[in-house]
Design a protein around this motif. Structure first.
Motif, mmCIF file in Angstrom:
data_model
loop_
_atom_site.group_PDB
_atom_site.id
_atom_site.type_symbol
_atom_site.label_atom_id
_atom_site.label_comp_id
_atom_site.label_asym_id
_atom_site.label_seq_id
_atom_site.Cartn_x
_atom_site.Cartn_y
_atom_site.Cartn_z
ATOM 1 N N UNK A 76 18.014 42.034 -18.756
ATOM 2 C CA UNK A 76 17.075 40.925 -18.936
ATOM 3 C C UNK A 76 17.524 39.685 -18.154
ATOM 4 N N UNK A 77 18.814 39.312 -18.283
ATOM 5 C CA UNK A 77 19.352 38.154 -17.549
ATOM 6 C C UNK A 77 19.302 38.387 -16.035
ATOM 7 N N UNK A 78 19.645 39.586 -15.595
ATOM 8 C CA UNK A 78 19.619 39.932 -14.181
ATOM 9 C C UNK A 78 18.233 39.681 -13.584
ATOM 10 N N UNK A 79 17.206 40.188 -14.254
ATOM 11 C CA UNK A 79 15.842 40.069 -13.737
ATOM 12 C C UNK A 79 15.260 38.664 -13.879
ATOM 13 N N UNK A 80 15.480 38.021 -15.011
ATOM 14 C CA UNK A 80 14.866 36.714 -15.261
ATOM 15 C C UNK A 80 15.643 35.559 -14.630
ATOM 16 N N UNK A 81 16.972 35.568 -14.790
ATOM 17 C CA UNK A 81 17.769 34.393 -14.422
ATOM 18 C C UNK A 81 18.384 34.460 -13.027
ATOM 19 N N UNK A 82 18.887 35.621 -12.619
ATOM 20 C CA UNK A 82 19.626 35.710 -11.363
ATOM 21 C C UNK A 82 18.743 36.157 -10.195
ATOM 22 N N UNK A 83 18.103 37.296 -10.348
ATOM 23 C CA UNK A 83 17.302 37.856 -9.250
ATOM 24 C C UNK A 83 15.879 37.303 -9.214
ATOM 25 N N UNK A 84 15.441 36.703 -10.301
ATOM 26 C CA UNK A 84 14.070 36.191 -10.382
ATOM 27 C C UNK A 84 13.105 37.271 -9.881
ATOM 28 N N UNK A 85 13.168 38.414 -10.521
ATOM 29 C CA UNK A 85 12.459 39.611 -10.061
ATOM 30 C C UNK A 85 10.943 39.460 -9.995
ATOM 31 N N UNK A 86 10.362 38.581 -10.803
ATOM 32 C CA UNK A 86 8.919 38.365 -10.701
ATOM 33 C C UNK A 86 8.576 37.630 -9.411
ATOM 34 N N UNK A 87 9.454 36.742 -8.980
ATOM 35 C CA UNK A 87 9.245 35.969 -7.757
ATOM 36 C C UNK A 87 9.674 36.754 -6.511
ATOM 37 N N UNK A 88 10.771 37.517 -6.622
ATOM 38 C CA UNK A 88 11.317 38.313 -5.516
ATOM 39 C C UNK A 88 11.441 39.766 -5.976
ATOM 40 N N UNK A 89 10.328 40.489 -6.013
ATOM 41 C CA UNK A 89 10.343 41.823 -6.632
ATOM 42 C C UNK A 89 11.058 42.916 -5.850
#
Length: 182
Positions: A76-89
């Motif tokens: 969850x932290x990886x996707x939301x906080x570090x990688x910003x996976x919604x912005x940089x999928x």
């Protein structure tokens, strides 16, 4: 004259028929972060990859949300906080085997090579060069590589509270069985 034209056509067709592209939809890329406080490992087995055995071109593409961790909270932290996976999928690599002449795709063996190209993570593209190997066995092609990525180079921010838990440089491992012909 007709014979010459026929020979040129046959030679051209043979040349292009020899241009081989292989791909996989389930290559594997993992990363490992080692610190005194905690080791973090994540795996993504949904990597799309293509190799052109004639030109040495390589391409990889993966969804950052495809990485899975032991602990759901880390994911969850990886996707939301570090990688910003919604912005940089997506993360991608586009490059080449720079010493392709070392590989004989018609003969079983393991061939050490160098791969160089553009690695895009978190919206940032950087040149990356890595030692790799290509293995040919019974017509199957496998590519593997291990290299280091500096997190700050890709504008990935780590909150101060977690800076001791996450390494500044992470080890990336790639393993792809190119099992389908294009």
């Amino acid at each position: 004259m007709k014979r010459i034209i026929l020979l040129v056509l046959v030679a051209t067709t043979a040349y292009y028929a020899d241009a081989q592209k292989y791909f996989t939809k389930n290559g594997s890329i993992s990363f490992f972060s080692k610190t005194a406080l905690e080791d973090i490992k994540a795996d993504n087995n949904q990597v799309m990859a293509v190799i052109n055995t004639q030109s040495g071109e390589l391409q990889f593409s993966l969804l950052t949300k495809g990485f899975h961790f032991k602990k759901a909270l880390m994911e969850e932290h990886f996707n939301a906080d570090y990688m910003e996976s919604d912005k940089f999928p997506k993360a991608t690599f586009k490059g080449n085997i720079t010493d392709l002449s070392k590989v004989d795709f018609t003969k079983d063996g393991t061939y050490p090579v160098t791969v160089s190209g553009d690695l895009t993570i978190h919206g940032v593209t950087k040149k990356q060069t890595a030692s790799s190997s290509v293995t040919v066995k019974n017509g199957q092609i496998t590519g593997t590589s291990k290299f280091m990525v500096t997190v700050a180079d890709y504008n990935i921010s780590i909150p101060k509270v977690y800076q001791d838990n996450i390494a500044k440089t992470v080890e990336v491992t790639v393993a792809c069985n190119f099992d389908q012909k294009m």
